[in-house]
Design an enzyme around this catalytic site. Structure first.
Site, PDB file in Angstrom:
ATOM      1  N   CYS A   2       0.843  -1.194   0.000  1.00  0.00           N
ATOM      2  CA  CYS A   2       0.000   0.000   0.000  1.00  0.00           C
ATOM      3  C   CYS A   2       0.882   1.249   0.000  1.00  0.00           C
ATOM      4  CB  CYS A   2      -0.904   0.002   1.223  1.00  0.00           C
ATOM      5  SG  CYS A   2      -1.954  -1.456   1.367  1.00  0.00           S
ATOM      6  N   ARG A  27       4.255  -0.282  -6.706  1.00  0.00           N
ATOM      7  CA  ARG A  27       4.069  -1.163  -5.566  1.00  0.00           C
ATOM      8  C   ARG A  27       2.943  -2.179  -5.816  1.00  0.00           C
ATOM      9  NH1 ARG A  27       4.819   1.156  -0.074  1.00  0.00           N
ATOM     10  NH2 ARG A  27       6.575   2.553  -0.137  1.00  0.00           N
ATOM     11  N   TRP A  74      -3.526  -2.434  -1.576  1.00  0.00           N
ATOM     12  CA  TRP A  74      -3.649  -3.857  -1.888  1.00  0.00           C
ATOM     13  C   TRP A  74      -4.674  -4.405  -0.917  1.00  0.00           C
ATOM     14  CZ3 TRP A  74      -2.998  -7.056  -5.580  1.00  0.00           C
ATOM     15  CH2 TRP A  74      -1.906  -7.001  -6.439  1.00  0.00           C
ATOM     16  N   ASN A  98      -1.115   1.791   6.187  1.00  0.00           N
ATOM     17  CA  ASN A  98      -0.400   0.625   5.662  1.00  0.00           C
ATOM     18  C   ASN A  98      -0.103  -0.307   6.828  1.00  0.00           C
ATOM     19  OD1 ASN A  98      -0.299   2.057   3.284  1.00  0.00           O
ATOM     20  ND2 ASN A  98       1.901   2.421   3.346  1.00  0.00           N
ATOM     21  N   GLY A  99      -0.188  -1.620   6.597  1.00  0.00           N
ATOM     22  CA  GLY A  99       0.202  -2.562   7.640  1.00  0.00           C
ATOM     23  C   GLY A  99      -0.969  -3.357   8.165  1.00  0.00           C
ATOM     24  N   GLU A 479      19.507 -21.440   3.711  1.00  0.00           N
ATOM     25  CA  GLU A 479      19.288 -20.104   3.168  1.00  0.00           C
ATOM     26  C   GLU A 479      20.324 -19.120   3.699  1.00  0.00           C
ATOM     27  OE1 GLU A 479      17.643 -16.492   1.591  1.00  0.00           O
ATOM     28  OE2 GLU A 479      17.899 -18.546   0.928  1.00  0.00           O
ATOM     29  N   LYS A 483      22.865 -16.970   1.354  1.00  0.00           N
ATOM     30  CA  LYS A 483      22.951 -15.509   1.377  1.00  0.00           C
ATOM     31  C   LYS A 483      24.395 -15.060   1.566  1.00  0.00           C
ATOM     32  CE  LYS A 483      19.021 -13.991   0.502  1.00  0.00           C
ATOM     33  NZ  LYS A 483      19.001 -15.122  -0.431  1.00  0.00           N
ATOM     34  N   GLU A 486      26.380 -15.692  -1.611  1.00  0.00           N
ATOM     35  CA  GLU A 486      25.959 -14.855  -2.731  1.00  0.00           C
ATOM     36  C   GLU A 486      26.614 -13.481  -2.713  1.00  0.00           C
ATOM     37  OE1 GLU A 486      21.493 -15.657  -4.218  1.00  0.00           O
ATOM     38  OE2 GLU A 486      21.628 -15.082  -2.126  1.00  0.00           O
ATOM     39  N   HIS A 502      28.234 -36.478  11.734  1.00  0.00           N
ATOM     40  CA  HIS A 502      28.397 -37.409  10.629  1.00  0.00           C
ATOM     41  C   HIS A 502      29.345 -36.861   9.564  1.00  0.00           C
ATOM     42  CE1 HIS A 502      25.388 -40.160  12.166  1.00  0.00           C
ATOM     43  NE2 HIS A 502      24.614 -39.109  12.396  1.00  0.00           N
ATOM     44  N   LYS A 601      19.288 -11.397 -11.458  1.00  0.00           N
ATOM     45  CA  LYS A 601      18.068 -11.422 -10.657  1.00  0.00           C
ATOM     46  C   LYS A 601      17.102 -12.496 -11.140  1.00  0.00           C
ATOM     47  CE  LYS A 601      15.387 -10.026  -7.407  1.00  0.00           C
ATOM     48  NZ  LYS A 601      15.755 -10.351  -6.022  1.00  0.00           N
TER      49      LYS A 601
END
Length: 606
Positions: A2, A27, A74, A98-99, A479, A483, A486, A502, A601
């Site tokens: 929003c 947005r 939104w 917003n939120g 992840e 990161k 990357e 192990h 990207k």
């Protein structure tokens, strides 16, 4: 996401507000509206759909007024109708928001009990009524806003317009960004510097918990305790990219900080706070009859799928396989008729994922996609599209898209569990409420950023880093390692904590930092036991846990405590510190954070 814009000016503001909303179109939104004061009265124009609909309405029925607020929405709480569009208003107050307001239900009941009439399905409307009630009790606009803000729980940005107050706007932020623009005899409020960029190049950013009184003469900023504070006024760059980054050094950091907002936007699309239930679009298959779920994705999106595997199997009790898209077709997996294939992609154009989708289509699977671009190729070829509302993600390393993918997957898990009758209504409400608490918890995690920055210097000198987690936190270890690789170019690996003995434990020495993700859940004791094995071999451990787990983290070299949160949603929250750690390590090493070497990207070739 929003969007908010507000102006206290000397001339009619509706045209400038409309143009500010156009600058926020990137947005995404599904309704829009503007409110101004006309002879002291609140007047509104709202329209469903694109801004052209609102523009046509304003052509037919113009809005006068030198003070006003505008919003692109939104749909979160409530359908994308004109009635649910912002600004929401009473005779005395208009609000844009917003939120997400976590304690919306009890506040709504209080408003109704006080004799105020609720006219929309949104959580936002309750703010207008609460402020109105304070005004009716004799409070000044500033006092009314201050009192109401202290009662709201969640992550939000708010703009408030008051009837009869032609030289006042009030804004507030908690978790969601809000920017002040300074002009000559006029002042501006925006959720994004882009919204007010052509109007003012002198801007300041409200800090967490701040609220501001705007008049034509300037801004009076208050912190969360109501004390008057100074916030630095900066000259915004004229280049679009610099404006978009706002007060942040890199797009990646800006996108990390947007997560309370976009998580709330995404969550609101699928969660009905009145019934505390998950709402899905019409699905062309019976949730109760799914024989199997196959999740296919690449990179970070694949790790979102691995988290969802734990959720689907534990909560919905359905068998799940997760495949890397580039390998999936060549495995030639047998697929039962009527199975569900879920494809996760930020861009919706990932070539390997699209090829896997077509394989599943030929195998008689129902096709559901989770994408950030609803018009993408993957979306167009799916039976069902569940959009994330992360907004554009410029940094190559995915951050806010990943957490929004997790939010959508969590909502889908709850819906399928309900369809399969593996959870009760009370359990659904419990899990849904846990999701609703994530935006505010994410904002709280971001306040640990200076602590994470301080830790990054120790990690930045390492050649190798290990990440450990158990259960649904194991994919977060993968992840976190991705990161770091990357954007900092440090070799890093993620492991299930129980697998250390192990083989990987052979790598442990005092030059290899070990990042342990361990909320105080049913697997905590086992994870801490694995951590102690590392410590006994001179390993330097960063334990990322919650307040309850911090008391039992003896021996860790460093400790980072996060807010206590339901075990179900912990993976969403724990994504944020691993993103911040990777970011600060990369900055320490001087790498190109937003455009790391050799990466793109969107991968549109196999």
């Amino acid at each position: 996401m929003c969007g908010i814009i507000g102006i206290v000016g000397g001339e009619e503001v509706a045209p400038e507000i409309l143009e500010g909303l156009r600058r926020l179109e990137y947005r995404g939104y599904d309704s829009a509206g503007i409110a101004t004061l006309v002879e002291g009265r609140i007047e509104r124009r709202r329209a469903e759909g694109k801004l052209n609909n609102l523009a046509c309405l304003l052509d037919r029925d113009p809005l006068a007024g030198v003070v006003g607020i505008g919003h692109t929405r939104w749909a979160t709480h409530g359908a994308p109708t004109e009635n649910n569009a912002h600004p929401h208003a009473t005779e005395r107050v208009a609000v844009v928001h917003n939120g997400i307001i976590e304690n919306f239900r009890p506040l709504r009941e209080e408003v109704i009990a006080g004799g105020y009439r609720i006219e929309t399905e949104t959580d936002s409307e309750v703010i207008a009524h609460l402020v109105t009630a304070e005004l009716d009790a004799g409070a000044t606009p500033a006092d009314a806003a201050s009192r109401v803000l202290k009662r709201l729980e969640g992550a939000f940005a708010i703009g408030i317009l008051f009837a009869g107050e032609t030289d006042l706007l009030i804004g507030a932020r908690r978790g969601s960004p809000l920017v002040i623009g300074y002009g000559d005899g006029e002042m501006f409020l925006g959720s994004d510097a882009l919204a007010i960029g052509p109007l003012s190049n002198q801007i300041s950013y409200l800090e967490e918990g701040d609220w501001v009184e705007l008049t034509r003469d300037g801004a009076v900023v208050h912190d969360a305790t109501d004390a008057v504070v100074e916030r630095e006024i900066k000259t915004a760059g004229s280049a679009t990219g610099r404006i978009e980054k706002g007060d942040f050094a890199h797009f990646m950091l800006k996108e990390i900080y947007e997560q309370p907002t976009v998580i709330g936007d995404t969550l609101g699309t699928y969660f009905n706070p009145l019934s505390q239930s998950i709402v899905m679009p019409a699905l062309p298959f019976d949730l109760a009859e799914l024989p199997k779920i196959t999740i296919v994705a690449c990179g970070t999106a694949n790790y979102a799928g691995l988290v969802a595997k734990y959720w689907f199997e534990q909560v919905a009790r359905v068998s799940v396989e997760v495949d890397v898209a580039s390998e999936f077709r060549y495995r030639e997996a047998a697929m039962p008729p009527g199975g569900l294939a879920i494809f996760i992609s930020q861009s919706g154009e990932t070539a390997d994922t699209l090829a896997a989708l077509r394989y599943c289509r030929e195998a008689g699977q129902h096709i559901l996609s989770i994408v950030n671009v609803p018009e993408s190729s993957i979306a167009r070829e799916s039976d069902v599209v569940l959009p994330t509302h992360a907004g554009p993600e410029i940094g190559v390393a995915s951050t806010k898209a990943f957490t929004c993918q997790l939010v959508v997957l969590a909502a889908l898990v709850i819906a399928i569990a309900r369809g399969r009758k593996t959870i009760s209504h009370d359990q659904e409400a419990e899990l849904s409420q846990a999701l609703a608490e994530v935006p505010a918890a994410a904002a709280e995690v971001l306040q640990r950023d200076p602590q994470i920055d301080a830790l990054a210097g120790d990690v930045a000198t390492a050649r190798d880093v290990l990440y450990l987690g158990r259960g649904a936190l194991f994919p977060l270890a993968l992840e976190g390692a991705l990161k770091l690789k990357e954007i900092s170019y440090i070799h890093a690996e993620g492991y299930a904590a129980g697998e250390m003995k192990h083989g990987p434990i052979a790598l442990v020495d005092d030059d290899v930092p070990i990042i342990v993700l361990a909320p105080k859940d049913r697997l905590f004791d086992k994870t801490v036991s694995n951590m102690q094995e590392v410590i006994a071999r001179a390993g330097k451990v960063l334990l990322i846990t919650d307040d309850a787990g911090a008391a039992e983290g003896d021996g860790a070299t460093w400790m980072l405590g996060l807010p206590d949160l339901h075990e179900f949603v912990a993976p969403i929250l724990y994504a944020i510190p691993v993103q911040l750690l990777a970011y600060h390590v990369a900055v320490n090493r001087g790498t190109d954070v937003d455009q790391p070497r050799n990466l793109a990207k969107s991968v549109t070739v196999e």
